[in-house]
Every structure is written in C-alpha cells, then in structure tokens.
Design an enzyme around this catalytic site. Structure first.
Site, PDB file in Angstrom:
ATOM      1  N   LYS A  81       0.856  -1.193   0.000  1.00  0.00           N
ATOM      2  CA  LYS A  81       0.000   0.000   0.000  1.00  0.00           C
ATOM      3  C   LYS A  81       0.891   1.243   0.000  1.00  0.00           C
ATOM      4  O   LYS A  81       1.928   1.272   0.687  1.00  0.00           O
ATOM      5  CB  LYS A  81      -0.893  -0.026   1.248  1.00  0.00           C
ATOM      6  CG  LYS A  81      -1.923   1.091   1.323  1.00  0.00           C
ATOM      7  CD  LYS A  81      -2.856   0.867   2.518  1.00  0.00           C
ATOM      8  CE  LYS A  81      -3.853   1.991   2.720  1.00  0.00           C
ATOM      9  NZ  LYS A  81      -4.726   1.791   3.891  1.00  0.00           N
ATOM     10  N   SER A 153      -9.790   2.222   3.006  1.00  0.00           N
ATOM     11  CA  SER A 153      -8.914   2.907   2.084  1.00  0.00           C
ATOM     12  C   SER A 153      -7.999   1.998   1.268  1.00  0.00           C
ATOM     13  O   SER A 153      -7.525   2.378   0.202  1.00  0.00           O
ATOM     14  CB  SER A 153      -8.057   3.900   2.857  1.00  0.00           C
ATOM     15  OG  SER A 153      -7.198   3.229   3.774  1.00  0.00           O
ATOM     16  N   SER A 177      -9.889  -0.278   7.206  1.00  0.00           N
ATOM     17  CA  SER A 177      -9.377  -0.062   5.852  1.00  0.00           C
ATOM     18  C   SER A 177      -8.768  -1.256   5.152  1.00  0.00           C
ATOM     19  O   SER A 177      -8.538  -1.203   3.945  1.00  0.00           O
ATOM     20  CB  SER A 177      -8.322   1.027   5.870  1.00  0.00           C
ATOM     21  OG  SER A 177      -8.942   2.262   5.669  1.00  0.00           O
TER      22      SER A 177
HETATM   23  N1  GLN Z   1     -12.607   4.109   6.555  1.00  0.00           N
HETATM   24  C1  GLN Z   1     -12.084   4.540   7.815  1.00  0.00           C
HETATM   25  C2  GLN Z   1     -11.818   6.023   7.793  1.00  0.00           C
HETATM   26  O1  GLN Z   1     -12.205   6.627   6.868  1.00  0.00           O
HETATM   27  C3  GLN Z   1     -10.894   3.756   8.167  1.00  0.00           C
HETATM   28  C4  GLN Z   1      -9.628   4.266   7.636  1.00  0.00           C
HETATM   29  C5  GLN Z   1      -8.517   3.334   7.865  1.00  0.00           C
HETATM   30  O2  GLN Z   1      -8.698   2.264   8.449  1.00  0.00           O
HETATM   31  N2  GLN Z   1      -7.337   3.755   7.427  1.00  0.00           N
HETATM   32  O3  GLN Z   1     -11.269   6.568   8.691  1.00  0.00           O
END
Ligand code: GLN
Length: 488
Positions: A81, A153, A177
């Site tokens: 990532k 994400s 994420s």
């Molecule tokens: N979707 C969550 C957020 O927007 C989690 C983000 C993540 O785990 N990096 O914060």
C-alpha cells in the site's frame, strides 16, 4: 503458463521457489505481465516497480542457488500500500502533498517479509476513506464488478490480489481499511493485535489505532504471511512480540471453541448480509463449535464505537498531519512567511476529506476552541474495551458481518461524504480495543461478495485462523456459486 503462475497460492509459490522448481524471476515476470493486462481496468497500482522487482527476484534466485538461508517469503512477489515506505520508491499516500516524495528508508514490515516488491497500491488520500476514490490517480475499480468500489482505504491492495495482479499485498487498517476492501473484493484480511506488526515506515493516520495487515486470497496464505510480518521492533515503541506461528495447528478445527454471534445492530445490514452471517454461524455449529447469540446489549453499541472512532482518529490525524507544512516534506507553495507557506501548501495539495479531519480533529483536541472531546472519548473507549473483555470471558470469538452490504457503485457517496463513515460500523471496534479480527468471504448476492468477520481477544490470531480456515472450507461452495468471477 504465465497466467497459471498467477493462480498459485503464496504457500505453493514459496515452496516451489525454495525447491528451485520455478525461479523467482519467472514468477515475477508472470506478475508484471498480468499487471499490464489488468491495470487499465482496475487501476490498483499508483506505481509499478518492474526494475526493482526483477533485481530482488534475481537476488533471491542467486541466494537460493548458493544454498543461503533465506526468509520464508524470499522471492515471492507482493504489493505494498502506498502509505508504507520502500526505500527509493515514491510513496505518495495518494496525495498531491507527497506526489514526488521518495523515502530513503524501508518499513520494518517489508524488511521482515523480504519478498519481491511489484509496486505500490492505491488508497484514499492518507488512508482516510472507505471507497478508494479520493486519490491522485483516481478510483480503483472492483475487479468483480468494475463499476463498483473496491472499498477503502486499501482498495488498491484488495483489488490487485483479487485481480491476480499480486499474490498478496500489504494494507493498513485504522478503522477497517483492510477488512472492508477485502470483503468488497472477495478476499481475506486479518487486522492483527495492535503492535504485533511494526509501524516503523508506515505513514501515521491515528497512531493509537493503526495496524498493518496482510491481504491474501485464502486463510492459510494469510496466516503464513502474517508470520513473516510480525516481530518486536526497537524502532516502534508500541511494537510487541506476537504469539508466533499462526499456521501451526491451523487444521485443528473449531471443536470446543465458544462463538458468540452478534445479534444487535443487524438492522443496519442488508437482509442478505444477515442471511450470510447466520449461515456462517450454522456452519461453525455443524463443525463442532458452541455457537450462541450474544445477549442483547452485551456488545457496546456500534454507533457509539463508530463515533468514538471518528473523534479519536481525527484528533490523532490532525496532530500527525502537522508535519506537512510545506517546508519539511512534499509540496511547497510560495508564501511570504512560515504561516503563509504552510497555509498555501496545505490548501493546494490536500483534499477535502483530509482537511475536514484536520479541522474536526483540532477542534476535538482544543478546549479553548470549545471542543476538547478527545479525553472524554478516551473514557468511552475504556468502557468499550471493558464490555468487550467481558464478552471474551465467555466466548473465544465474536462473529459478525464485515460490512453492512455488498460493494456500492463508484461515486455513490460523492455528494454525501460523511454518510460513507457508516461503512466502518462493524470494523472500528477491533481497532478501538486493539483486538485481532479476520474477514473471509461468506457468499454473495447477485454475484457480489459479502464478508464475515471473526474477532478474538488480543493475541488470539491462531484461534481466529483455525476457525476461519475451517469456515472457509465449508463456505467455499457457496462462495463459488454466489459470487461472480473477476471481470479482468
Ligand atoms: N474508513 C475509515 C476512515 O475513513 C478507516 C480508515 C482506515 O482504516 N485507514 O477513517
């Protein structure tokens, strides 16, 4: 032949390369060529690194032929990532702010793995998001249905694994994420116990919640890969030793395990997601686990967990983002003085969601601005942790959905960005408590995948892998018939 190589599991690749039945070069070439077939449709990679990959592959082949002791995943390609540092390779975090940033160090997790880096995968800017749409390269497309989101994400990491343009990938999970995109793309991801994978070289979002996770196509591979990723690291003061060998005893089954199935909050889910959850529970029962519904109210309310997560994550993110001031890193705009440089640089290079979180986070931290909720919310977090440990006095595993529904259409949330926060309803609790949680495919509806999540107490990864391994096998026929094949 090339495409056959991309069908092999991480386990077989590692064995075959180790025995020198295939070379790492051959495997790496197969993946580089697969990436060139899929990328125009999936858009999962921000940067592809064929030259580095070939160098690392040749070095692995040389080491194996010289009979040197190699790491278990030496020579096996993987994707990273793009918020995890690999020395000499651009790390953009999908942001204009870091478009040209090249780290001079490699994250400990990548050093521990020692495989072949195929490239850096797409994410929502600075890992803030659940759709993998807000990126300098645009959205990643779900390989199962290209009109839909790959989740976020870590959408890039999940999509390239599903599209067979990487055998496995590194993702990060602060609130869901890694697990939500894995569920959306029909693959497997474990968010490990906080601290067992070093965060050194991983761009911070919310430091007290950030974890680094493997995304793989099956449960065994996931356990195998996590074994290589873990280890105490003196460069990350929150890192801890893990319980170790997750593949050992993975076939032991679930007999005797006590599993509590979530009963509250399921009204948030699509009906079909609930049906898939109950089916998974029934399977676990048939396999010999003691399965039970959690008592109403035993689980802390998921909406409270979700809101607490967003306050904590935004507060910590606003503090972590302070380093991007237009002087020390990345994008730098002209200004007459420090304040102006900082203001213009942030204004021009950061997206709306990042700005929203920096502002709300600063408010949550600052009593003088009328906010100052951070410490209050930390109390709420403590209560959530207590309630969850009480559940774990009675049960080994909590079974729940990973997400409320199947992958949504790209763009569905563009006019209502905060509605997207609800995507993390089931996932944030594992981050707030530091507990491990694994998602595996549980079946599908109209060809689109659902995931089911198993969460355990801290350091219970081996138990979760055992249960997930057994469940994966029992659900495999349903997954095959209910989820359509990748479009690429
Ligand atoms: N979707 C969550 C957020 O927007 C989690 C983000 C993540 O785990 N990096 O914060």
């Amino acid at each position: 032949m090339n495409n056959d190589i991309t069908l092999l599991s991480v386990r077989s690749l590692a064995e075959e390369i180790n025995k020198r039945n295939i070379s790492s070069r051959e495997v790496t070439e197969a993946y580089i060529s697969r990436i060139s077939q899929t990328e125009s449709q999936v858009n999962g990679y921000i940067t592809v690194t064929p030259t580095l990959a070939m160098e690392q592959a040749d070095e692995a082949d040389r080491a194996f032929s010289a009979g040197e002791t190699c790491r278990p995943l030496s020579g096996v390609p993987y994707a990273v990532k793009d918020n995890v540092a690999v020395s000499g390779v651009k790390m953009t975090c999908a942001s204009e702010m870091l478009r040209d940033f090249v780290p001079t160090y490699t994250a400990t997790v990548c050093e521990n793995v020692g495989g072949v880096v195929l490239g850096k995968t797409n994410l929502d800017e600075f890992a803030m998001g659940s759709a993998c749409e807000r990126s300098i390269i645009g959205a990643t497309h779900n390989p199962i249905d290209l009109s839909r989101s790959a989740g976020g994400s870590s959408g890039g990491s999940a999509a390239v694994v599903a599209a067979k343009s990487a055998p496995w990938a590194i993702a990060t999970d602060t609130g869901g994420s890694a697990r939500q995109p894995a569920a959306f793309c029909g693959v497997v991801s474990m968010k490990p116990t906080y601290g067992i994978v070093s965060r050194y070289g991983v761009t911070e979002l919310a430091s007290s919640l950030d974890t680094v996770c493997p995304i793989t196509r099956d449960v065994y591979d996931n356990a195998l890969v996590l074994e290589s990723m873990t280890g105490r690291d003196s460069r990350d003061m929150t890192s801890v030793e893990s319980s170790g060998r997750f593949t050992e005893g993975i076939e032991r089954g679930v007999r005797g395990l006590r599993i509590g199935m979530l009963g509250d909050s399921l009204d948030m889910c699509e009906d079909e997601a609930v049906v898939r959850l109950f089916r998974a529970g029934e399977m676990l029962g048939k396999l010999g686990a003691e399965i039970d519904s959690l008592a109403p109210g035993a689980m802390p309310p998921l909406d409270v967990a979700l809101s607490s997560y967003f306050v904590i994550a935004s507060a910590e993110c606003s503090s972590n983002m302070a380093r991007y001031d237009g002087i020390r890193y990345g994008y730098s705009a002209y200004g007459e003085n420090y304040m102006e440089i900082m203001k213009h640089s942030r204004e021009r290079s950061l997206g709306d969601e990042v700005k929203r979180r920096m502002l709300s986070g600063a408010y949550a931290l600052s009593r003088s601005l009328g906010g100052g909720h951070y410490l209050d919310i930390k109390d709420v977090q403590t209560n959530i942790c207590r309630a969850v440990s009480q559940i774990f006095e009675k049960y080994d595993i909590i079974l729940m959905p990973t997400a409320a529904g199947v992958p949504f259409k790209l763009g569905d949330y563009s006019s209502n960005p905060t509605a997207l926060y609800a995507s993390d309803s089931f996932t944030t609790i594992a981050n707030l408590t530091g507990c491990p949680a694994i998602t595996i495919p549980s079946g599908g509806w109209e060809g689109l995948p659902y995931g089911v999540m198993l969460m355990g107490k801290k350091h219970s990864e081996s138990v979760l892998y055992r249960a997930a391994y057994a469940l994966e096998d029992s659900l495999s026929e349903y997954v095959k018939t209910e989820v359509r094949r990748c479009e690429v």
